[in-house]
Motif scaffolding. Structure first.
Motif, PDB file in Angstrom:
ATOM      1  N   ALA A   1      90.449  -2.939 -25.512  1.00 57.77           N
ATOM      2  CA  ALA A   1      91.009  -3.631 -26.661  1.00 57.77           C
ATOM      3  C   ALA A   1      91.603  -2.604 -27.617  1.00 57.77           C
ATOM      4  CB  ALA A   1      89.943  -4.462 -27.365  1.00 57.77           C
ATOM      5  N   ILE A   2      92.587  -3.046 -28.396  1.00 56.90           N
ATOM      6  CA  ILE A   2      93.147  -2.267 -29.493  1.00 56.90           C
ATOM      7  C   ILE A   2      93.135  -3.176 -30.708  1.00 56.90           C
ATOM      8  CG2 ILE A   2      95.193  -1.105 -30.388  1.00 56.90           C
ATOM      9  CD1 ILE A   2      95.953  -0.434 -27.499  1.00 56.90           C
ATOM     10  N   PHE A   3      92.492  -2.749 -31.777  1.00 52.80           N
ATOM     11  CA  PHE A   3      92.386  -3.629 -32.942  1.00 52.80           C
ATOM     12  C   PHE A   3      92.167  -2.803 -34.205  1.00 52.80           C
ATOM     13  CE2 PHE A   3      88.300  -3.314 -30.762  1.00 52.80           C
ATOM     14  CZ  PHE A   3      87.434  -2.928 -31.782  1.00 52.80           C
ATOM     15  N   GLU A   4      92.306  -3.486 -35.349  1.00 55.25           N
ATOM     16  CA  GLU A   4      92.101  -2.876 -36.654  1.00 55.25           C
ATOM     17  C   GLU A   4      90.897  -3.523 -37.317  1.00 55.25           C
ATOM     18  OE1 GLU A   4      94.480  -2.109 -40.919  1.00 55.25           O
ATOM     19  OE2 GLU A   4      95.443  -3.214 -39.276  1.00 55.25           O
ATOM     20  N   VAL A   5      90.059  -2.713 -37.960  1.00 60.58           N
ATOM     21  CA  VAL A   5      88.942  -3.227 -38.736  1.00 60.58           C
ATOM     22  C   VAL A   5      89.168  -2.860 -40.191  1.00 60.58           C
ATOM     23  CG1 VAL A   5      87.360  -3.098 -36.776  1.00 60.58           C
ATOM     24  CG2 VAL A   5      87.548  -1.143 -38.325  1.00 60.58           C
ATOM     25  N   ALA A   6      88.238  -3.260 -41.023  1.00 58.75           N
ATOM     26  CA  ALA A   6      88.389  -3.043 -42.458  1.00 58.75           C
ATOM     27  C   ALA A   6      88.550  -1.560 -42.778  1.00 58.75           C
ATOM     28  CB  ALA A   6      87.171  -3.607 -43.188  1.00 58.75           C
ATOM     29  N   GLY A   7      89.268  -1.297 -43.868  1.00 56.78           N
ATOM     30  CA  GLY A   7      89.452   0.073 -44.321  1.00 56.78           C
ATOM     31  C   GLY A   7      90.565   0.798 -43.614  1.00 56.78           C
ATOM     32  N   ARG A   8      91.548   0.066 -43.104  1.00 52.56           N
ATOM     33  CA  ARG A   8      92.685   0.645 -42.366  1.00 52.56           C
ATOM     34  C   ARG A   8      92.182   1.584 -41.267  1.00 52.56           C
ATOM     35  NH1 ARG A   8      97.707   2.525 -46.028  1.00 52.56           N
ATOM     36  NH2 ARG A   8      96.217   4.062 -46.791  1.00 52.56           N
ATOM     37  N   ARG A   9      91.255   1.062 -40.491  1.00 51.05           N
ATOM     38  CA  ARG A   9      90.643   1.806 -39.398  1.00 51.05           C
ATOM     39  C   ARG A   9      91.065   1.171 -38.077  1.00 51.05           C
ATOM     40  NH1 ARG A   9      84.523   3.696 -40.134  1.00 51.05           N
ATOM     41  NH2 ARG A   9      85.642   5.180 -41.459  1.00 51.05           N
ATOM     42  N   PHE A  10      91.611   1.979 -37.177  1.00 53.20           N
ATOM     43  CA  PHE A  10      92.145   1.482 -35.918  1.00 53.20           C
ATOM     44  C   PHE A  10      91.262   1.959 -34.761  1.00 53.20           C
ATOM     45  CE2 PHE A  10      95.618   1.552 -38.892  1.00 53.20           C
ATOM     46  CZ  PHE A  10      96.281   0.355 -38.640  1.00 53.20           C
ATOM     47  N   VAL A  11      91.039   1.036 -33.810  1.00 56.15           N
ATOM     48  CA  VAL A  11      90.152   1.300 -32.687  1.00 56.15           C
ATOM     49  C   VAL A  11      90.920   1.113 -31.382  1.00 56.15           C
ATOM     50  CG1 VAL A  11      88.000   0.663 -31.539  1.00 56.15           C
ATOM     51  CG2 VAL A  11      88.181   0.482 -34.042  1.00 56.15           C
ATOM     52  N   VAL A  12      90.821   2.099 -30.493  1.00 56.01           N
ATOM     53  CA  VAL A  12      91.396   2.014 -29.151  1.00 56.01           C
ATOM     54  C   VAL A  12      90.237   2.148 -28.170  1.00 56.01           C
ATOM     55  CG1 VAL A  12      93.009   3.016 -27.506  1.00 56.01           C
ATOM     56  CG2 VAL A  12      93.557   3.055 -29.952  1.00 56.01           C
ATOM     57  N   GLU A  13      90.015   1.102 -27.362  1.00 58.64           N
ATOM     58  CA  GLU A  13      88.880   1.093 -26.449  1.00 58.64           C
ATOM     59  C   GLU A  13      89.329   1.119 -24.997  1.00 58.64           C
ATOM     60  OE1 GLU A  13      85.297  -1.370 -28.669  1.00 58.64           O
ATOM     61  OE2 GLU A  13      86.725  -2.468 -27.415  1.00 58.64           O
ATOM     62  N   GLY A  14      88.581   1.877 -24.185  1.00 56.72           N
ATOM     63  CA  GLY A  14      88.658   1.788 -22.744  1.00 56.72           C
ATOM     64  C   GLY A  14      87.442   1.045 -22.225  1.00 56.72           C
ATOM     65  N   LYS A  15      87.103   1.283 -20.959  1.00 60.70           N
ATOM     66  CA  LYS A  15      85.908   0.626 -20.430  1.00 60.70           C
ATOM     67  C   LYS A  15      84.643   1.152 -21.087  1.00 60.70           C
ATOM     68  CE  LYS A  15      86.898  -1.180 -15.830  1.00 60.70           C
ATOM     69  NZ  LYS A  15      86.579  -1.073 -14.386  1.00 60.70           N
ATOM     70  N   ARG A  16      84.600   2.474 -21.307  1.00 57.18           N
ATOM     71  CA  ARG A  16      83.383   3.074 -21.859  1.00 57.18           C
ATOM     72  C   ARG A  16      83.650   3.937 -23.082  1.00 57.18           C
ATOM     73  NH1 ARG A  16      81.010   6.581 -17.187  1.00 57.18           N
ATOM     74  NH2 ARG A  16      83.133   7.373 -17.413  1.00 57.18           N
ATOM     75  N   VAL A  17      84.901   4.146 -23.417  1.00 56.76           N
ATOM     76  CA  VAL A  17      85.245   5.075 -24.481  1.00 56.76           C
ATOM     77  C   VAL A  17      85.900   4.339 -25.639  1.00 56.76           C
ATOM     78  CG1 VAL A  17      87.572   5.601 -23.630  1.00 56.76           C
ATOM     79  CG2 VAL A  17      86.328   7.326 -24.964  1.00 56.76           C
ATOM     80  N   ALA A  18      85.768   4.892 -26.831  1.00 57.23           N
ATOM     81  CA  ALA A  18      86.475   4.381 -28.004  1.00 57.23           C
ATOM     82  C   ALA A  18      87.021   5.556 -28.800  1.00 57.23           C
ATOM     83  CB  ALA A  18      85.554   3.536 -28.872  1.00 57.23           C
ATOM     84  N   HIS A  19      88.250   5.395 -29.260  1.00 53.22           N
ATOM     85  CA  HIS A  19      88.885   6.362 -30.155  1.00 53.22           C
ATOM     86  C   HIS A  19      89.140   5.632 -31.468  1.00 53.22           C
ATOM     87  CE1 HIS A  19      91.660   9.949 -30.816  1.00 53.22           C
ATOM     88  NE2 HIS A  19      91.822   9.202 -31.896  1.00 53.22           N
ATOM     89  N   VAL A  20      88.675   6.212 -32.572  1.00 53.02           N
ATOM     90  CA  VAL A  20      88.808   5.580 -33.882  1.00 53.02           C
ATOM     91  C   VAL A  20      89.528   6.529 -34.819  1.00 53.02           C
ATOM     92  CG1 VAL A  20      87.599   4.469 -35.791  1.00 53.02           C
ATOM     93  CG2 VAL A  20      86.639   4.348 -33.482  1.00 53.02           C
TER      94      VAL A  20
END
Length: 707
Positions: A2-21
């Protein structure tokens, strides 16, 4: 994924097991927030602490942190991701965050700099199945004045609060490539790089960072740069414990001019996340095979005539080798250097790509037809980026090489480097190669490059673009490969640069395999191939069985040892078969048949490093697919009466029962108790196939018993 935005102008890029924020911070800075194991809930990402430390007037008023993008000119003192100067002298950046763009697999964060009127897109492309994120930037000049880029890296990111962090990277030389180094990350800066115009033997654009990782577990962050020119990777730790990572095209002697509305997209740097080194290699290997490499098909067993004939190439001599190669089961016959121009040594002829009629009176066609009649494919060696001073091409176009006014022109291996940045040179190479492939039924091209750059200058009418030549060469090379693959889609290519001097994901996306090293000594190769496997897959790795004593060091080991060493990748034969005995040819045929049987597992299976070869320890490589597990083992030197070595397998189903020669053993037994091999001679070789009991068995006969 998934690729999504959460509060505080924070962006998340997820793989199967990894996340980049990444968080958009004060003044639009892209603050690196997290790179690690995927978290289960979105509010977990919101809860991540702000990785910013306020300190003093000697640091940024926004605080100390690590970043996903570092512009030049602010109070950020690590390696800049982007540095440029506009024609009017403005060289400071003050980027502001504009917007985000998202697709199912890609996030782009757009920034704008009103000072130089530049727009930058920081890109994250996720390859979820492999837990790899491709990083690059897009730079656009939106202003009226030209801008000259002097640094344009592909990625930046950080690590924090990880004591005892260690950096893994490669170092080496010609015939000694891919020696993995492990260095502690300490306050200060470490840079690994190439300034040679090519990927290089001395270093490679791959890294891994870990704290306490082993083959079997522990967090590993790693990266591959998909580029075949000058590159650099920087690891910088400050006194606060922040580690800033960055990498991409080397800013050394680099610049690139962007006029109004022109763009530059940097090559991709692929960043991965894994649990241990075996997991890292498994994901990287699968990613390369599935995403990067052009073809999914298995690689054939080739014969290359170089070490048999060197420059003494004749049609009759090659026909004799064709018969022998076909007789032992080779599938591809490659004529190496010496078939063209006045090429009787490395001193002349390079650049004159017409068939030598003394060596081949009727051209290449009769030999090619003969090769095909024997059931083999036909391959040919070329080195299009080079020219000998003693050649018709150089005599006609001495200005086609890299050179500087009044400077002595340095030859290396008696040759110069052609300036591919000149349109006429690029066109010459493309047309020459297209004509060669159109006129002849060639299935395979070995593309070589046997020296690095010197006197990096361009013609006097292009002196304002001197520092663009490095990138222009690689851009032209890639365009030539891409066009040749379009025009001749059935032709396979091998990348070679005096061995392992051009191995990276950029060239790998355009070639089927690479020549790992000019060193064909089987024992040296075991060490090269072992470390190579950390970063690169077995299918791409070309390995030859050559003559004993070996040409490089005079060492002579049994033919079985030479084969088992070379079976760790894509098998090739490079010895002078006309000097092999009848028994040796028969043995070679048996080993080739064995390799062809296990080839699917070797080239597409999961590879495990069970033991690294030294004079005291064996080489044991395991390859596992759904159908079987293959062990390739070479014993160490016999010392003090020892004649056994022990190892434990990995990656099996604990509950599955496996046929191991005449015994049936569980996966749990093989992984916990393991196997013991006996040996009676130095460097004794073994190939063992282990198969689940519910499958049809094809057991390899082995002279040794398993203890």
């Amino acid at each position: 994924m998934a690729i999504f935005e959460v509060a505080g102008r924070r962006f998340v890029v997820e793989g199967k097991r990894v996340a980049h924020v990444v968080t958009v911070g004060v003044n639009g800075k892209l603050i690196h927030t997290y790179f690690g194991a995927k978290l289960p809930y979105r509010d977990d990402y919101e809860a991540l602490p702000s990785p910013v430390v306020a300190h003093s007037s000697f640091e940024s008023p926004d605080g100390v942190a690590t970043y996903d993008f570092v512009p030049f000119g602010e109070m950020l003192y690590t390696e800049p991701t982007l540095k440029s100067e506009r024609e009017d002298g403005q060289r400071i950046h003050q980027f502001q965050f504009e917007r985000s763009e998202q697709t199912e697999t890609k996030l782009t964060l757009w920034l704008f700099d009103p000072l130089q009127e530049m727009r930058v897109g920081v890109q994250y492309e996720v390859f979820a199945d492999y837990d790899i994120i491709g990083r690059s930037i897009v730079v656009e000049n939106t202003g009226r004045l030209p801008v000259r880029l002097t640094a344009a890296q592909s990625f930046a990111m950080g690590r924090w609060h990880q004591p005892n962090l260690k950096l893994h990277h490669f170092a080496g030389m010609w015939t000694g490539e891919f020696k993995k180094q492990i260095t502690p990350v300490t306050p200060g800066r470490q840079t690994i790089e190439s300034r040679r115009g090519v990927t290089s033997h001395q270093a490679n654009p791959w890294f891994a960072l870990e704290q306490d990782a082993t083959e079997d577990g522990g967090e590993v962050v790693y990266g591959h740069f998909a580029y075949s020119g000058n590159w650099a990777i920087h690891v910088e730790q400050d006194a606060f414990g922040f580690v800033q990572l960055s990498g991409g095209m080397n800013p050394f002697d680099f610049s690139w001019k962007l006029s109004h509305q022109q763009q530059l997209t940097t090559p991709t740097f692929y960043i991965g996340y894994a649990d241990g080194f075996a997991d890292m290699s498994a994901h990287a290997h699968a990613f390369q095979r599935d995403v990067i490499m052009p073809r999914a098909t298995e690689r054939p067993v080739l014969y290359n005539s170089w070490e048999a004939t060197y420059f003494d190439v004749t049609e009759s001599g090659q026909r004799e080798l064709v018969d022998l190669a076909a007789g032992i089961g080779c599938e591809l016959f490659v004529v190496d250097d010496g078939w063209f121009g006045e090429r009787h040594s490395d001193q002349a002829g390079l650049g004159d790509w017409h068939v030598n009629r003394e060596k081949f009176p009727n051209g290449l066609e009769p030999l090619i037809s003969y090769v095909k009649q024997q059931g083999l494919q036909f391959g040919l060696w070329v080195e299009p980026e080079m020219v000998n001073p003693d050649s018709d091409l150089y005599r006609a176009h001495p200005d086609w090489i890299y050179h500087a006014r009044d400077a002595v022109r340095t030859t290396s291996r008696n040759q110069y480097v052609l300036n591919l940045g000149l349109p006429e040179v690029e066109q010459f190479i493309l047309e020459m190669m297209d004509d060669l492939l159109t006129r002849h039924a060639i299935d395979y091209i070995k593309w070589d490059m046997n020296r690095a750059f010197s006197e990096p200058g361009v013609p006097k009418d292009q002196t304002d673009r001197q520092q663009e030549l490095w990138k222009r060469h690689v851009d032209a090379l890639y365009r030539i490969f891409d066009e040749l693959r379009r025009l001749h889609p059935k032709v396979d290519f091998e990348a070679c640069a005096g061995g392992g001097g051009r191995i990276d994901l950029g060239i790998l996306s355009r070639t089927e395999q690479v020549w790992t090293s000019d060193n064909t000594d089987p024992l040296d190769r075991l060490q090269i191939q072992h470390d190579f496997s950390y970063a690169y897959n077995a299918k791409m790795m070309s390995c030859w069985v050559t003559d004993g004593p070996n040409w490089l060091n005079g060492r002579n080991v049994p033919l079985a040892t030479r084969f088992v060493s070379s079976m760790q990748g894509t098998l090739g034969i490079g010895g002078n078969l006309s000097e092999w005995s009848t028994d040796e040819l028969a043995e070679a045929k048996g080993w080739i048949e064995t390799y062809q049987a296990i080839r699917p597992t070797i080239q597409r299976g999961i590879q495990y490093r069970l033991s690294a070869f030294t004079q005291q320890t064996p080489s044991v490589m395991q390859y596992t697919s759904e159908e079987e597990t293959v062990l390739l083992a070479i014993a160490p030197l016999r010392q003090y009466g020892t004649h056994q070595y022990h190892f434990k397998l990995k990656g099996l189903d604990p509950a599955m029962r496996y046929q191991v020669e005449d015994r049936t053993l569980s996966g749990a037994y093989l992984m916990q108790q393991g196997l013991t091999f006996s040996y009676t001679t130095d460097y004794e070789a073994r190939c063992l196939r282990i198969q689940p009991v519910h499958r049809a068995l094809s057991l390899l006969e082995s002279k040794e018993t398993i203890v």
